[in-house]
Motif scaffolding. Structure first.
Motif, PDB file in Angstrom:
ATOM      1  N   LYS A 180       8.745  14.273  -3.266  1.00 38.43           N
ATOM      2  CA  LYS A 180       7.963  13.470  -2.323  1.00 38.43           C
ATOM      3  C   LYS A 180       8.009  14.143  -0.963  1.00 38.43           C
ATOM      4  CE  LYS A 180       7.447   8.737  -0.548  1.00 38.43           C
ATOM      5  NZ  LYS A 180       8.011   7.354  -0.563  1.00 38.43           N
ATOM      6  N   VAL A 181       6.839  14.292  -0.351  1.00 38.72           N
ATOM      7  CA  VAL A 181       6.750  15.081   0.872  1.00 38.72           C
ATOM      8  C   VAL A 181       5.953  14.316   1.925  1.00 38.72           C
ATOM      9  CG1 VAL A 181       5.956  17.262   1.866  1.00 38.72           C
ATOM     10  CG2 VAL A 181       6.818  17.202  -0.471  1.00 38.72           C
ATOM     11  N   SER A 182       6.427  14.410   3.166  1.00 42.20           N
ATOM     12  CA  SER A 182       5.690  13.835   4.293  1.00 42.20           C
ATOM     13  C   SER A 182       4.644  14.821   4.783  1.00 42.20           C
ATOM     14  CB  SER A 182       6.645  13.509   5.446  1.00 42.20           C
ATOM     15  OG  SER A 182       7.629  12.569   5.054  1.00 42.20           O
ATOM     16  N   THR A 193       3.962  10.883  10.976  1.00 39.72           N
ATOM     17  CA  THR A 193       3.776  11.010   9.527  1.00 39.72           C
ATOM     18  C   THR A 193       2.467  10.324   9.153  1.00 39.72           C
ATOM     19  OG1 THR A 193       6.156  11.039   9.108  1.00 39.72           O
ATOM     20  CG2 THR A 193       4.712  10.486   7.258  1.00 39.72           C
ATOM     21  N   TYR A 196       2.207  10.305   2.512  1.00 35.11           N
ATOM     22  CA  TYR A 196       3.130  11.015   1.619  1.00 35.11           C
ATOM     23  C   TYR A 196       2.374  11.511   0.382  1.00 35.11           C
ATOM     24  CZ  TYR A 196       6.707   8.618   4.384  1.00 35.11           C
ATOM     25  OH  TYR A 196       7.487   8.152   5.413  1.00 35.11           O
ATOM     26  N   HIS A 198       3.174  13.687  -3.591  1.00 41.22           N
ATOM     27  CA  HIS A 198       4.216  13.947  -4.577  1.00 41.22           C
ATOM     28  C   HIS A 198       3.975  15.291  -5.278  1.00 41.22           C
ATOM     29  CE1 HIS A 198       3.943   9.572  -4.016  1.00 41.22           C
ATOM     30  NE2 HIS A 198       5.254   9.569  -4.207  1.00 41.22           N
TER      31      HIS A 198
END
Length: 233
Positions: A180-182, A193, A196, A198
């Motif tokens: 999971k990445v911002s 942010t 998100y 994935h």
């Protein structure tokens, strides 16, 4: 010349033997060893479609779907119209949360061939064509021989520059490899942010800044992401 030919034959023989070893390991369901062997082959010949595709299939059997997708995409980059690769890519995409963040079409192609392949082909053929053109222009070749050669060279040059222009506009694709990445509004964690994503999500790289990438997803969303979270295709 003979030494060069012998070296090429030796390299080819080694690759064929290693490919057979990798295939046998795969067929015997020794996927971990098959992965090691195919990885060696990919390192030796990264533009071999079969090596990339089979390494992707091996990762899939091991349950490593991110690396499976990465190598299948690399195979697709070599052969953009290959229906078997596209079919298996669809199967892999079903393993990810962000299934909708995938492109329908990636790299341009012409008659089933990738643009980089066409560029390489035109460059390889350019020297003999130019040499033939030089010969007919410096000798008293008949016009019915000279004109077609001149036209072929002009056509070849046109194909090269068209392919070069298309290739320069294609951009580079990437793949999220972290769980999971911002995605930020700028190239820093101090920025807002935005959302998100994935692992397995695809994107197109627009620019880079100090190990940060400005990217755009297939649905049009844009933002910045750290390079440690991605793999370029």
């Amino acid at each position: 010349m003979n030494k060069t030919i012998l070296i090429l034959l030796l390299i080819t023989t080694i690759l064929i033997a290693n490919e057979q070893t990798a295939r046998n390991e795969y067929l015997n369901k020794n996927y971990q060893q098959s992965k090691i062997e195919y990885q060696k082959l990919v390192n030796a010949a990264p533009n071999n479609i079969a090596f990339q595709y089979n390494l992707g299939a091996t990762f899939y059997r091991l349950g490593d779907f991110v690396n499976a997708k990465k190598h299948v995409l690399k195979a697709l980059k070599i052969s953009p119209t290959n229906q078997d690769i596209k079919f298996n890519l669809d199967i892999i995409n079903k393993k990810f949360i962000d299934q909708n963040l995938s492109f329908k079409n990636h790299w341009a192609q012409f008659m089933g061939y990738s643009i980089p392949f066409i560029l390489t082909l035109t460059l390889l053929c350019a020297l003999p064509l130019f040499a033939l053109l030089f010969y007919v222009t410096m000798t008293d070749a008949r016009p019915e021989i000279k004109r077609p050669i001149i036209l072929i060279n002009l056509l070849w040059i046109s194909i090269f520059f068209i392919a070069w222009g298309v290739n320069s506009k294609q951009g580079t694709y990437g793949l999220i490899i972290s769980k999971k990445v911002s995605v930020y509004s700028g190239p820093s964690k101090t920025q807002n942010t935005l959302f998100y994503v994935h692992e397995g999500a695809e994107f197109k790289i627009e620019s880079t800044s100090n190990k940060w990438y400005q990217i755009q997803f297939s649905n049009g969303l844009k933002g910045w992401i750290q390079g440690i979270n991605i793999a370029e295709i």
